[in-house]
Design an enzyme around this catalytic site. Structure first.
Site, short mmCIF file in Angstrom:
data_model
loop_
_atom_site.label_atom_id
_atom_site.label_comp_id
_atom_site.label_asym_id
_atom_site.label_seq_id
_atom_site.Cartn_x
_atom_site.Cartn_y
_atom_site.Cartn_z
N HIS A 65 -6.59 4.59 -0.77
CA HIS A 65 -5.87 5.86 -0.83
C HIS A 65 -4.37 5.66 -0.68
CE1 HIS A 65 -6.41 5.66 3.66
NE2 HIS A 65 -5.23 6.25 3.66
N ASP A 100 -12.66 2.61 -0.60
CA ASP A 100 -11.28 2.84 -0.14
C ASP A 100 -10.58 1.49 -0.05
OD1 ASP A 100 -9.03 4.22 0.61
OD2 ASP A 100 -9.57 4.33 2.72
N SER A 132 -3.06 3.47 8.06
CA SER A 132 -3.99 3.29 6.95
C SER A 132 -3.91 1.89 6.36
CB SER A 132 -3.68 4.30 5.84
OG SER A 132 -4.21 5.56 6.14
#
Length: 338
Positions: free
Chosen positions: A196, A223, A299
């Site tokens: 992402h 992901d 992230s």
């Protein structure tokens, strides 16, 4: 490398001689590295035994670093105990729980919900977050009700979000994420992070790396994101100095470490595996849930256990952090550890 850059590698494990000599690790007094090695050995050995039980296999979980093999019948229990493991008699096999979880995967368009396998409770745990719409919550509850006591529904506070925000790790000039692991493919160096993040496009930089190009980007579903590393491989290490030399299998009850450019280092426990998490960006499959604290900008950062890499951060809320398994990223992209 910049201290904020998360790179890959691994501390030396217990010596084979020590393990062969039957050195016992006391969980209460073990060093973090020794404890990690104890967990890794217990997971590997218990997993092998569980796999041999067929329909009698209910899965494996850890208690203070030691594996418990859950079993569905007396014959499986006898076999697991003969192999030296503590056991727990349960109702549902791991194959049955997997089938239930996959059945729930057919429920679509339900953001702010998730479901995954908790081998400790012998259930598929469905989580409905406060940010879920009444329609989505009702849809998920109705689906879960079809599976009886093999499913447990929990209400959770807050909102799930994929963590992208300003920071100082790897950036495309607009968003900042964290580097997970240094890897190679075909002998060439690459950097692994969250899909992402790479979905946002651009050229990435951080630490002494500039001009990193996106070569793979998969999200939702997976992901995973892969960036070139123009400055070559070099030594790889988490910014604590921890080396990573293998890819591990996340296990419920496993104590882990994590690293991210916003919250730095920290620890947590694996609470679920093979979880389907319905973020607003779409469904991320096969995630593992943890109690680790992370935040925006983390992230793509790594979860690891001693010298074993486990996964890269997708997101979460104030109570739960979800990671995408490193084993799937390595296999999907044909990668090797740097």
């Amino acid at each position: 490398m910049n201290s904020r850059k998360t790179l890959l590698a691994g501390f030396t494990a217990f010596s084979a001689a020590a393990l062969a000599a039957g050195v016992c690790v006391n969980a209460a007094s073990a060093s973090p590295l020794a404890f990690s090695q104890m967990q890794a050995q217990s997971i590997a050995q218990a997993g092998s035994v569980a796999d041999s039980l067929g329909a009698g296999n209910g899965g494996v979980y850890l208690v203070r670093g030691k594996a418990v093999v859950t079993v569905t019948d007396a014959a499986a229990q006898e076999k697991a105990e003969a192999a030296g493991f503590a056991t727990k008699l349960v109702k549902h096999s791991f194959a049955e729980l997997t089938s239930v979880k996959e059945g729930l995967d057919s429920v679509k368009n339900v953001p702010q919900t998730s479901w995954g396998i908790d081998t400790r409770s012998n259930q598929v745990v469905v989580k409905i977050y406060d940010a879920a719409s009444p329609t989505a919550a009702a849809k998920v509850r109705a689906a879960a009700a079809k599976y009886g006591d093999s499913v447990r529904v929990e209400q959770h506070s807050g909102k799930l979000s994929t963590y992208i925000s300003d920071g100082d790790s790897i950036t495309n000039g607009q968003y900042t994420c964290s580097l997970g692991f240094n890897v190679t493919r075909g002998g060439q160096p690459f950097m692994l992070t969250a899909g992402h993040c790479t979905n946002l496009g651009g050229t990435w930089r951080g630490g002494n790396v500039t001009g990193a190009q996106i070569v793979e980007s998969d999200c939702p579903g997976a992901d995973s994101g892969l960036l070139t590393r123009p400055n070559g491989t070099g030594p790889g290490a988490i910014n604590t100095g921890q080396r990573i030399t293998s890819v591990g299998t996340p296990t419920v009850g496993e104590q882990i470490r994590k690293m991210g450019q916003t919250t730095g280092g920290g620890s947590g426990e694996v609470t679920s595996v093979d979880e389907s998490v319905n973020f607003d960006v779409g469904v991320l499959n096969h995630e593992f849930g943890t109690t680790a604290h992370t935040d925006h900008g983390d992230s793509g950062g790594p979860a690891y256990d001693g010298s074993a890499g486990l996964g890269t951060l997708s997101g979460g809320n104030t109570q739960t952090s979800y990671f995408y398994p490193l084993s799937r990223e390595m296999s999907s992209y044909g990668l090797r550890l740097a």
